[in-house]
Design an enzyme around this catalytic site. Sequence first.
Site, PDB file in Angstrom:
ATOM      1  N   GLY A 195       0.826  -1.204   0.000  1.00  0.00           N
ATOM      2  CA  GLY A 195       0.000   0.000   0.000  1.00  0.00           C
ATOM      3  C   GLY A 195       0.856   1.248   0.000  1.00  0.00           C
ATOM      4  N   GLU A 245       3.123   1.562  11.412  1.00  0.00           N
ATOM      5  CA  GLU A 245       2.285   0.419  11.053  1.00  0.00           C
ATOM      6  C   GLU A 245       1.560  -0.212  12.244  1.00  0.00           C
ATOM      7  OE1 GLU A 245       1.771  -0.482   7.912  1.00  0.00           O
ATOM      8  OE2 GLU A 245       3.096   1.123   7.252  1.00  0.00           O
TER       9      GLU A 245
END
Length: 217
Positions: free
Chosen positions: A48, A122
Amino acid sequence: MNSPTPPSALTAPAPPFRLWTPEERRASLDEALKHWREGEDVWVYAYGSLIWRPDFHFQERRLATLRGHHRALCLWSRVNRGTPECPGLVFGLDRGGSCRGVVYRLAGNSVPEFFPALWNREMSTGAYLPRWINCATDQGSVRALVFIMNRDNPAYIRTLPEPELLAIVRRASGSCGPCTEYVVQTASALREAGIHDARLDRIARQLEEQTDPLPDN
């Protein structure tokens, strides 16, 4: 007898939301690196925003295929691309299928410098499970760090009807900007890398063509 209409994610109550503490992120990072040998190069898989904004220096980048998971807008975003009151959607690696992305090779001596920042980015809510998984590349298989979706996390959302998904993305914006921008930029980065994702391309085209934040109903 007609079946009841399933509740809409647009009107459903927001799921619980909590940021991980620095201690929780550190413990997760230490667990992921428990078998890492100091100075050893590390591969990181991107599917992504890490493709177009890795935020770390790397020695090598390759196209790679991850089997067993696929790219999906399956994670509520209440900070970067949304708010707790109006969450957006960001990508996760959900179970099943395969995913074409890239792998980055980081020099071993840079791991202590870059991995804490990667974990802050993340693993801010613990929505992903860090795993070491073999990824196929044209130059051979590499074992890479992969952030896969934690389906037990409250921020996980299963596949939505496309009109509902589009409406959620169009209405949301967070600290990093509009959710629409995030999805469209990811689709563009994949195309530039030579990665074909037909469903994402279709979603991105619709987001670019129509800007109404919500349907009339």
